[in-house]
Design a protein around this motif. Structure first.
Motif, PDB file in Angstrom:
ATOM      1  N   LEU A 111       0.848  -1.185   0.000  1.00 22.39           N
ATOM      2  CA  LEU A 111       0.000   0.000   0.000  1.00 22.39           C
ATOM      3  C   LEU A 111       0.883   1.234   0.000  1.00 22.39           C
ATOM      4  O   LEU A 111       1.845   1.322   0.763  1.00 22.39           O
ATOM      5  N   LEU A 112       0.542   2.198  -0.839  1.00 20.23           N
ATOM      6  CA  LEU A 112       1.289   3.451  -0.966  1.00 20.23           C
ATOM      7  C   LEU A 112       0.319   4.597  -0.802  1.00 20.23           C
ATOM      8  O   LEU A 112      -0.784   4.573  -1.357  1.00 20.23           O
ATOM      9  N   ALA A 113       0.716   5.627  -0.044  1.00 24.79           N
ATOM     10  CA  ALA A 113      -0.206   6.743   0.169  1.00 24.79           C
ATOM     11  C   ALA A 113       0.532   7.989   0.616  1.00 24.79           C
ATOM     12  O   ALA A 113       1.700   7.947   1.012  1.00 24.79           O
ATOM     13  N   GLU A 114      -0.205   9.092   0.563  1.00 25.92           N
ATOM     14  CA  GLU A 114       0.198  10.359   1.146  1.00 25.92           C
ATOM     15  C   GLU A 114      -0.547  10.547   2.465  1.00 25.92           C
ATOM     16  O   GLU A 114      -1.572   9.907   2.705  1.00 25.92           O
ATOM     17  N   LYS A 172      -0.029  18.692  -0.322  1.00 25.50           N
ATOM     18  CA  LYS A 172      -0.005  18.673  -1.785  1.00 25.50           C
ATOM     19  C   LYS A 172       1.294  18.056  -2.282  1.00 25.50           C
ATOM     20  O   LYS A 172       1.314  17.260  -3.241  1.00 25.50           O
ATOM     21  N   ASP A 173       2.401  18.394  -1.640  1.00 20.27           N
ATOM     22  CA  ASP A 173       3.710  17.885  -2.054  1.00 20.27           C
ATOM     23  C   ASP A 173       3.852  16.400  -1.740  1.00 20.27           C
ATOM     24  O   ASP A 173       4.506  15.662  -2.479  1.00 20.27           O
ATOM     25  N   ALA A 174       3.216  15.954  -0.654  1.00 18.52           N
ATOM     26  CA  ALA A 174       3.215  14.529  -0.334  1.00 18.52           C
ATOM     27  C   ALA A 174       2.449  13.746  -1.389  1.00 18.52           C
ATOM     28  O   ALA A 174       2.855  12.647  -1.780  1.00 18.52           O
ATOM     29  N   VAL A 175       1.322  14.308  -1.875  1.00 16.31           N
ATOM     30  CA  VAL A 175       0.561  13.653  -2.943  1.00 16.31           C
ATOM     31  C   VAL A 175       1.411  13.549  -4.203  1.00 16.31           C
ATOM     32  O   VAL A 175       1.478  12.497  -4.856  1.00 16.31           O
ATOM     33  N   ASP A 176       2.074  14.660  -4.565  1.00 15.90           N
ATOM     34  CA  ASP A 176       2.951  14.649  -5.748  1.00 15.90           C
ATOM     35  C   ASP A 176       4.002  13.551  -5.634  1.00 15.90           C
ATOM     36  O   ASP A 176       4.265  12.801  -6.585  1.00 15.90           O
ATOM     37  N   SER A 177       4.637  13.468  -4.476  1.00 14.52           N
ATOM     38  CA  SER A 177       5.698  12.498  -4.262  1.00 14.52           C
ATOM     39  C   SER A 177       5.182  11.068  -4.360  1.00 14.52           C
ATOM     40  O   SER A 177       5.806  10.202  -4.986  1.00 14.52           O
ATOM     41  N   ALA A 178       4.016  10.819  -3.740  1.00 15.39           N
ATOM     42  CA  ALA A 178       3.455   9.471  -3.770  1.00 15.39           C
ATOM     43  C   ALA A 178       3.053   9.067  -5.184  1.00 15.39           C
ATOM     44  O   ALA A 178       3.266   7.921  -5.612  1.00 15.39           O
ATOM     45  N   PHE A 179       2.460  10.002  -5.941  1.00 12.81           N
ATOM     46  CA  PHE A 179       2.110   9.715  -7.330  1.00 12.81           C
ATOM     47  C   PHE A 179       3.361   9.361  -8.139  1.00 12.81           C
ATOM     48  O   PHE A 179       3.350   8.454  -8.975  1.00 12.81           O
ATOM     49  N   GLY A 180       4.439  10.106  -7.890  1.00 17.29           N
ATOM     50  CA  GLY A 180       5.684   9.827  -8.596  1.00 17.29           C
ATOM     51  C   GLY A 180       6.209   8.430  -8.321  1.00 17.29           C
ATOM     52  O   GLY A 180       6.663   7.726  -9.233  1.00 17.29           O
ATOM     53  N   LYS A 181       6.133   8.012  -7.055  1.00 16.85           N
ATOM     54  CA  LYS A 181       6.580   6.671  -6.695  1.00 16.85           C
ATOM     55  C   LYS A 181       5.689   5.604  -7.330  1.00 16.85           C
ATOM     56  O   LYS A 181       6.173   4.580  -7.841  1.00 16.85           O
ATOM     57  N   PHE A 182       4.397   5.850  -7.336  1.00 14.81           N
ATOM     58  CA  PHE A 182       3.452   4.895  -7.916  1.00 14.81           C
ATOM     59  C   PHE A 182       3.708   4.701  -9.406  1.00 14.81           C
ATOM     60  O   PHE A 182       3.638   3.588  -9.924  1.00 14.81           O
ATOM     61  N   ALA A 183       4.019   5.808 -10.087  1.00 17.43           N
ATOM     62  CA  ALA A 183       4.255   5.735 -11.528  1.00 17.43           C
ATOM     63  C   ALA A 183       5.430   4.820 -11.864  1.00 17.43           C
ATOM     64  O   ALA A 183       5.451   4.172 -12.916  1.00 17.43           O
ATOM     65  N   SER A 184       6.406   4.744 -10.969  1.00 19.07           N
ATOM     66  CA  SER A 184       7.600   3.954 -11.233  1.00 19.07           C
ATOM     67  C   SER A 184       7.530   2.532 -10.682  1.00 19.07           C
ATOM     68  O   SER A 184       8.370   1.696 -11.002  1.00 19.07           O
ATOM     69  N   ASP A 185       6.493   2.257  -9.862  1.00 20.44           N
ATOM     70  CA  ASP A 185       6.445   0.954  -9.189  1.00 20.44           C
ATOM     71  C   ASP A 185       4.997   0.618  -8.859  1.00 20.44           C
ATOM     72  O   ASP A 185       4.576   0.704  -7.708  1.00 20.44           O
TER      73      ASP A 185
END
Length: 401
Positions: A111-114, A172-185
């Motif tokens: 599970l991945l989240a902000e 907002k920045d935590a959401v950006d970061s989590a989306f970035g991680k999700f895109a790669s994995d």
């Protein structure tokens, strides 16, 4: 006529919502949409979820008549929907268990989240531990420091915490970061968004799992008062606890609804508030069309709230639609008003609320005196304030110095 409750086939609530993604995220989000469409019609999935709500979360949460608070303000009787009494201390556990069950059904391992205030992170880490899943939580560096007790809880539950130092270092920045991680994995990972925001179907998924709050409140108020309430009040950042309460009453025209967002330190200064509905305009954020605090180029503005869970420059698209059609009235509460309401509930009812929830209490104080003693208000007390007590103590000491 556009439904107040349901998105259309493209994921829009009126003019807001949809699914706007870079190509590399289209497949993983489509996978989530297909899995949820199947799960929501599966009685076995529903039964497993409802059993956890009862036996693990401790639902139904009480609907409590706050007699001393009512007497303090005069006028309408004020009921508190006690989501703070849920396991993990907030409404967030309602959708986190649902998302974790969906992830397990999909064969995901992580599970991945902000998280902002940390309540979503704690609830998701709890669900992950319960169901044997890994958990990674992205959190703005400011909030990591501000909400240290919740960081400790997440770590004790086995979650990995990623402190986000980009941008404003908040939600907002935590959401950006989590989306970035999700895109790669994403192949083994489920992105568990923490509010009614993001690309379709997330606003619907989170809303559906939170709707238990309003279904319970409706039955409880009918049992206690013999009628529906005159008004519902809930805080709004992304807006999950508010839609959790509102959804069961949306078609009851006699019930007024108020969403309370942060006016922060100063509504007139960019970066000193998070009053999206008051001062925002239509824009694009995190894969959705919605109301947004933005600059001339459409980039999200910096935001501030005394409550970390509300410092988000956008809002759930269903909320934006409910404002457009006039079904919900959106108002704002300042940091100072919120701090005062926080202390008042502590001293009148022996309940320490989350700072997020205290925003809703501010509007109850304004509404109740003018409604008369026959009036009935239900406030969603979305979380408890254990996470906030050190921060509040420091603020109070600073004011007294």
């Amino acid at each position: 006529m556009t439904s107040l409750v349901h998105a259309d086939e493209a994921g829009f609530f009126g003019a807001h919502g949809g699914r706007f993604l870079p190509p590399h995220l289209e497949a993983p989000i489509a996978e989530v949409a297909a899995a949820y469409a199947e799960a929501r019609n599966d009685p076995e999935f529903a039964a497993q979820y409802e059993a956890l709500l009862t036996d693990y979360v401790g639902r139904p949460s009480p609907l409590f008549l706050a007699e001393r608070l009512t007497a303090h303000f005069g006028g309408a009787r004020i009921y508190l929907k006690r989501e703070d009494l849920n396991h993990t201390g907030a409404h967030k556990i309602n959708h986190c268990l649902g998302e974790a069950l969906l992830a397990k059904r999909m064969g995901k391992k992580k599970l991945l989240a902000e998280t902002g205030a940390g309540q979503h992170g704690v609830a998701l880490a709890t669900a992950a531990a319960l169901l044997g899943l890994e958990c990674e939580i992205h959190m703005g560096a400011i909030d990591v420091e501000k909400q240290h007790p919740n960081v400790v809880r997440m770590e004790l539950l086995g979650a990995t915490i990623v402190s986000v130092t980009d941008g404003g270092q908040c939600l907002k920045d935590a959401v950006d970061s989590a989306f970035g991680k999700f895109a790669s994995d994403w192949e083994d990972t489920f992105f568990a968004i923490g509010s009614v925001v993001g690309p379709d179907p997330y606003p619907t998924i989170v809303r559906d799992f939170q709707a238990i709050v309003g279904r319970e409140a409706r039955k409880q108020i009918l049992a206690k008062e013999g009628r529906l309430p005159d008004a519902l009040i809930a805080c709004v950042g992304g807006g999950s606890n508010a839609l959790g309460l509102f959804t069961a009453f949306l078609e009851d025209e006699s019930v007024k609804m108020f969403g309370v967002e942060p006016s922060g330190r100063n509504l007139d200064v960019v970066g000193q508030h998070a009053a999206t509905m008051t001062l925002g305009s239509p824009g694009m954020l995190h894969g959705m069309k919605t109301m947004l605090l933005q600059d001339a180029d459409g980039a999200p503005n910096p935001v501030h709230s005394i409550a970390s869970g509300l410092d988000y420059p956008g809002v759930g698209p269903q909320h934006a639609h409910l404002k457009d059609v006039g079904r919900v009235e959106y108002v704002a509460a300042s940091d100072d008003e919120t701090l005062e309401a926080f202390q008042l509930l502590c001293r009148t009812e022996g309940i320490i609320p989350a700072l997020e929830s205290a925003h809703a209490l501010v509007h109850a104080a304004k509404l109740a005196p003018g409604m008369g003693e026959d009036g009935v208000i239900v406030v969603n007390l979305s979380g408890r304030g254990d996470k906030d007590i050190d921060y509040v103590a420091d603020k109070i000491r600073g004011m007294q110095a």
